[in-house]
Design a protein around this motif. Structure first.
Motif, short mmCIF file in Angstrom:
data_model
loop_
_atom_site.label_atom_id
_atom_site.label_comp_id
_atom_site.label_asym_id
_atom_site.label_seq_id
_atom_site.Cartn_x
_atom_site.Cartn_y
_atom_site.Cartn_z
N SER A 135 0.82 -1.21 0.00
CA SER A 135 0.00 0.00 0.00
C SER A 135 0.86 1.27 0.00
CB SER A 135 -0.91 0.00 1.22
OG SER A 135 -1.57 1.24 1.38
N LYS A 174 -4.85 -3.55 2.99
CA LYS A 174 -5.73 -4.15 3.99
C LYS A 174 -6.18 -5.53 3.55
CE LYS A 174 -7.52 0.18 5.91
NZ LYS A 174 -8.71 0.90 6.37
N ARG A 208 -3.70 -1.74 8.29
CA ARG A 208 -2.77 -2.18 7.25
C ARG A 208 -1.60 -2.91 7.92
NH1 ARG A 208 -1.36 3.02 3.74
NH2 ARG A 208 -1.70 4.08 5.74
#
Length: 205
Positions: A46, A75, A90
């Protein structure tokens, strides 16, 4: 006036004349291509971050500084409800190296991010929290025999908690002011711990 037979013969000649052209057009036309909807690549990463911190001002490890790197993964569960989505962290891994030869460490855990006043600030300002475990190379022995310049950490690993106040510069780039704390929560002796203050630069994919 042309007879019925004459008109039929003329029509037959015209049809025969057009058939080769139509056949040639049919042979030269490319086969139809089925439409395939584009699929977006799925990235498990991410965000990546790099930053620095001062090591526990006021402690034995003061006057030293760290460089920090961090990877935040996507996630694992996605909810369509923004409220419940905020509760999904996360997964995060990172590490911090101390330039003064004091305690360095690696950590893993989860990071929660919440936008502050999204309606008025347009998701520019955000608040974060981290909770996980930190694995260090610091001193865990008795306080009386601690080397000069080292905090007494008691055991290994330690609990690690962190918080950040961030500002999104663009769609991809952000900056954060950070504070982090590692300690054993009183589960073993000599619980001095570490509390560091710093900042990070992040790039979101």
């Amino acid at each position: 006036m042309p007879s019925q037979s004459f008109r039929l013969a003329a029509a037959a000649v015209a049809l025969c004349a057009t058939l080769p052209v139509q056949a040639a057009d049919f042979r030269s036309a490319p086969p139809p291509v089925a439409y395939v909807s584009p699929v977006q690549p799925l990235s498990i990463v991410s965000e990546v971050r790099i930053g620095g911190a001062v090591q526990d001002p006021g402690s034995a490890e003061h006057n030293t500084s760290n460089i920090n790197g961090e990877i935040l993964f996507a996630k694992p569960v996605v909810s369509l409800d923004p409220f419940w989505q905020a509760f999904v962290p996360r997964p995060t891994v990172g590490g911090s190296y101390n330039f003064g030869g004091r305690t360095s460490y690696a950590y893993l855990g989860g990071t929660w991010s919440v936008d502050l006043f999204p309606q008025t600030l347009n998701n520019i300002v955000f608040l974060e929290g981290f909770f996980g475990a930190g694995f260090h190379d610091g001193y865990t022995g008795p306080k009386a025999t601690a080397p000069a310049g080292f905090n007494t950490l008691g055991c290994n690993p330690l609990f690690r908690e962190a918080a950040a106040l961030g500002f999104r510069l663009t769609e991809h780039w952000s900056i954060m002011a950070t504070v982090e704390h590692m300690s054993n929560a009183g589960l073993c002796a000599n619980n001095r711990g570490l509390t560091n203050f710093g900042g990070k630069l992040g790039y979101t994919f």
